[in-house]
Design an enzyme around this catalytic site. Structure first.
Site, PDB file in Angstrom:
ATOM      1  N   HIS A  61      -5.446   2.672   4.049  1.00 50.57           N
ATOM      2  CA  HIS A  61      -5.200   1.230   3.972  1.00 50.57           C
ATOM      3  C   HIS A  61      -3.998   0.848   4.841  1.00 50.57           C
ATOM      4  O   HIS A  61      -4.034  -0.152   5.560  1.00 50.57           O
ATOM      5  CB  HIS A  61      -4.960   0.792   2.521  1.00 50.57           C
ATOM      6  CG  HIS A  61      -6.134   1.089   1.628  1.00 50.57           C
ATOM      7  ND1 HIS A  61      -6.067   1.033   0.265  1.00 50.57           N
ATOM      8  CD2 HIS A  61      -7.408   1.461   1.930  1.00 50.57           C
ATOM      9  CE1 HIS A  61      -7.252   1.347  -0.240  1.00 50.57           C
ATOM     10  NE2 HIS A  61      -8.074   1.622   0.747  1.00 50.57           N
ATOM     11  N   HIS A 106      -9.381   3.073  -7.706  1.00 53.92           N
ATOM     12  CA  HIS A 106      -7.994   3.379  -8.093  1.00 53.92           C
ATOM     13  C   HIS A 106      -7.670   2.783  -9.468  1.00 53.92           C
ATOM     14  O   HIS A 106      -7.005   3.411 -10.288  1.00 53.92           O
ATOM     15  CB  HIS A 106      -7.002   2.833  -7.062  1.00 53.92           C
ATOM     16  CG  HIS A 106      -7.251   3.343  -5.682  1.00 53.92           C
ATOM     17  ND1 HIS A 106      -6.644   2.816  -4.568  1.00 53.92           N
ATOM     18  CD2 HIS A 106      -8.056   4.342  -5.231  1.00 53.92           C
ATOM     19  CE1 HIS A 106      -7.072   3.466  -3.491  1.00 53.92           C
ATOM     20  NE2 HIS A 106      -7.923   4.397  -3.874  1.00 53.92           N
ATOM     21  N   GLU A 143      -2.396  -3.035  -8.500  1.00 51.38           N
ATOM     22  CA  GLU A 143      -3.674  -2.884  -7.805  1.00 51.38           C
ATOM     23  C   GLU A 143      -4.760  -3.724  -8.478  1.00 51.38           C
ATOM     24  O   GLU A 143      -5.651  -4.244  -7.813  1.00 51.38           O
ATOM     25  CB  GLU A 143      -4.101  -1.406  -7.800  1.00 51.38           C
ATOM     26  CG  GLU A 143      -3.157  -0.491  -7.049  1.00 51.38           C
ATOM     27  CD  GLU A 143      -3.741   0.909  -6.875  1.00 51.38           C
ATOM     28  OE1 GLU A 143      -3.724   1.679  -7.857  1.00 51.38           O
ATOM     29  OE2 GLU A 143      -4.217   1.218  -5.783  1.00 51.38           O
ATOM     30  N   TYR A 196      -3.768  -1.092  12.422  1.00 50.78           N
ATOM     31  CA  TYR A 196      -4.858  -1.403  13.351  1.00 50.78           C
ATOM     32  C   TYR A 196      -5.029  -2.919  13.519  1.00 50.78           C
ATOM     33  O   TYR A 196      -5.235  -3.422  14.622  1.00 50.78           O
ATOM     34  CB  TYR A 196      -6.132  -0.742  12.810  1.00 50.78           C
ATOM     35  CG  TYR A 196      -7.402  -0.952  13.593  1.00 50.78           C
ATOM     36  CD1 TYR A 196      -7.513  -0.556  14.929  1.00 50.78           C
ATOM     37  CD2 TYR A 196      -8.523  -1.516  12.981  1.00 50.78           C
ATOM     38  CE1 TYR A 196      -8.701  -0.732  15.622  1.00 50.78           C
ATOM     39  CE2 TYR A 196      -9.717  -1.686  13.665  1.00 50.78           C
ATOM     40  CZ  TYR A 196      -9.805  -1.302  14.986  1.00 50.78           C
ATOM     41  OH  TYR A 196     -10.983  -1.470  15.671  1.00 50.78           O
ATOM     42  N   GLU A 219      -4.591   5.295   0.237  1.00 47.42           N
ATOM     43  CA  GLU A 219      -3.504   4.341   0.534  1.00 47.42           C
ATOM     44  C   GLU A 219      -3.028   4.530   1.971  1.00 47.42           C
ATOM     45  O   GLU A 219      -2.659   3.561   2.639  1.00 47.42           O
ATOM     46  CB  GLU A 219      -2.341   4.484  -0.450  1.00 47.42           C
ATOM     47  CG  GLU A 219      -2.698   4.257  -1.930  1.00 47.42           C
ATOM     48  CD  GLU A 219      -3.426   2.940  -2.206  1.00 47.42           C
ATOM     49  OE1 GLU A 219      -3.465   2.053  -1.346  1.00 47.42           O
ATOM     50  OE2 GLU A 219      -3.992   2.818  -3.311  1.00 47.42           O
ATOM     51  N   GLU A 224      -9.960   0.125  -4.049  1.00 49.17           N
ATOM     52  CA  GLU A 224      -9.054  -0.274  -5.136  1.00 49.17           C
ATOM     53  C   GLU A 224      -9.771  -0.224  -6.479  1.00 49.17           C
ATOM     54  O   GLU A 224      -9.169   0.132  -7.497  1.00 49.17           O
ATOM     55  CB  GLU A 224      -8.481  -1.680  -4.916  1.00 49.17           C
ATOM     56  CG  GLU A 224      -7.594  -1.854  -3.689  1.00 49.17           C
ATOM     57  CD  GLU A 224      -6.427  -0.882  -3.606  1.00 49.17           C
ATOM     58  OE1 GLU A 224      -6.076  -0.242  -4.602  1.00 49.17           O
ATOM     59  OE2 GLU A 224      -5.876  -0.747  -2.489  1.00 49.17           O
ATOM     60  N   GLU A 228       0.842  -1.198   0.000  1.00 46.76           N
ATOM     61  CA  GLU A 228       0.000   0.000   0.000  1.00 46.76           C
ATOM     62  C   GLU A 228       0.879   1.250   0.000  1.00 46.76           C
ATOM     63  O   GLU A 228       0.567   2.239  -0.661  1.00 46.76           O
ATOM     64  CB  GLU A 228      -0.921   0.043   1.232  1.00 46.76           C
ATOM     65  CG  GLU A 228      -1.856  -1.138   1.390  1.00 46.76           C
ATOM     66  CD  GLU A 228      -3.056  -1.133   0.451  1.00 46.76           C
ATOM     67  OE1 GLU A 228      -3.083  -0.319  -0.490  1.00 46.76           O
ATOM     68  OE2 GLU A 228      -3.955  -1.954   0.653  1.00 46.76           O
TER      69      GLU A 228
HETATM   70 MN    MN Z   1      -5.005   1.486  -4.200  1.00 45.00          MN
HETATM   71 FE    FE Z   2      -4.768   0.358  -1.313  1.00 44.50          FE
END
Ligand code: MN
Ligand code: FE
Length: 361
Positions: A132, A238, A201, A138, A129, A235, A98
């Site tokens: 992500h 993206h 991606e 987390y 990103e 994604e 990422e």
């Molecule tokens: Mn992405």
């Molecule tokens: Fe991503």
């Protein structure tokens, strides 16, 4: 002469001659340079609309409850060794991947494009990103994983090292001062957009996504699965962003779209698919989690061809069908399936500039 330009419920008064000059100067690369970051008048309306759509999908990792995942992770029998291995590979790979995507978006793509609305949506891409990467942090902290063990996977697992080398070699040489009036350089930029958007991606992320969603389907680690479903939804935007950018780049620089370049792009995708097959062998060393390795490899072939065809390129495995149709269903996350519907609605309210007038000027 002054003209009123309308976006949704807002209107702007623009000097028509200056607006026309700005609009005519907009290009994906080597266009009119301005420090003013004035979005108006918009040329690439789709980019602004995509930006709105991305905002409407906003999510934060902390919105997803992790207690059940933690209980399963600590329990002796809720998960198999293979389940745990898939999660560790997933967290290890994506923690770094990422970041690589976000870095390329910010330091290569966003630097080289010249139209403000393209920079706007690319800034949002980079921010997603970050979200992500934050979601992986987390997960790591919730489950109590050793982050260095995850990092080591990125440096030590040969199939991951090879995937990394494949994408980063297409960033070398693409610096801010690259002369993008030279067709060879524009073609190099086109390859970067293709490799990051469609190969990485668009295809290489889907191996692990599928495995983690397979766990989710069995009720295992559903908090992690939920975050990956949100990530996947991002994604898909993206992939579409970098696909549209590439198509615009080609439309404005048709001389680069040669058979030679098309063959090169197909060769790059072929390489991406081979690397992904090797990677799947490492993540899924035995058939498990309801998946056969053969089906999974076939799934990657199928996705790769969809990416090629979406750009008007010939598929690598013509006639390939999706061996895992349930996966397509799980990946297709509508907003109605959102856990924190209220919050998403709030975000959407704040970004309700839906209709964008494109030919006002
Ligand atoms: Mn992405
Ligand atoms: Fe991503």
């Amino acid at each position: 002469m002054q003209r009123t330009y309308t976006i949704g419920d807002r209107s702007f008064v623009l000097d028509e001659a200056k607006a026309r000059e700005a609009l005519d100067g907009k290009r994906v690369v080597a266009g009119r340079e301005t420090l003013a970051f004035n979005l108006l008048p918009l040329k690439y309306n789709w980019a602004y609309e995509l930006y709105q759509k991305m905002k409407a999908n906003h999510w934060e990792p902390e919105d997803v409850p992790m207690q059940r995942d933690v209980d399963q992770w600590r329990s002796a029998d809720a998960l198999s060794d293979l389940d745990r291995w898939i999660v560790k590979m997933g967290v290890g790979y994506f923690s770094a991947a990422e970041g690589i995507v976000g870095d390329n978006v910010l330091t290569v793509i966003r630097e080289l494009v010249t139209a403000s609305e393209l920079k706007l949506v690319l800034g949002r891409h980079a921010h997603e990103e970050n979200i992500h990467a934050d979601s992986l942090l987390y997960m790591i902290s919730s489950l109590g994983l050793d982050p260095h063990e995850c990092e080591a996977m990125f440096a030590d697992v040969p199939s991951i090292v090879a995937k990394n080398e494949f994408v980063t070699r297409l960033s070398h040489g693409l610096r801010r001062d690259l002369d993008l009036t030279v067709p060879e350089n524009v073609a190099l930029f086109a390859k970067n957009l293709f490799v990051f958007g469609q190969c990485m991606e668009g295809t290489q992320f889907y191996g692990l996504f599928g495995m983690i969603l397979s766990l989710y389907r069995q009720g295992k680690l559903t908090g992690i699965g939920t975050m990956f479903r949100y990530t996947l939804r991002d994604e898909s935007n993206h992939i579409e962003l970098l696909r549209r950018l590439l198509l615009e780049l080609v439309a404005e620089n048709p001389e680069i779209w040669t058979n030679e370049l098309k063959d090169e792009l197909r060769d790059l995708m072929r390489e991406a698919v081979e690397l992904e097959h090797r990677f799947i062998d490492d993540v899924l060393p035995i058939d498990g989690v309801g998946l056969s390795r053969t089906e999974f490899a076939g799934y990657v072939d199928y996705i790769a061809d969809r990416r090629l065809v979406s750009l008007g390129l010939e598929p690598l495995s013509p006639g390939a069908t999706n061996p895992l149709p349930w996966l397509a269903e799980l990946m297709d996350l509508g907003k109605e399936q959102n856990f924190f519907e209220g919050r998403v609605t709030e975000y959407q309210k704040a970004s309700s500039l839906a209709a964008v007038a494109d030919d006002e000027l």
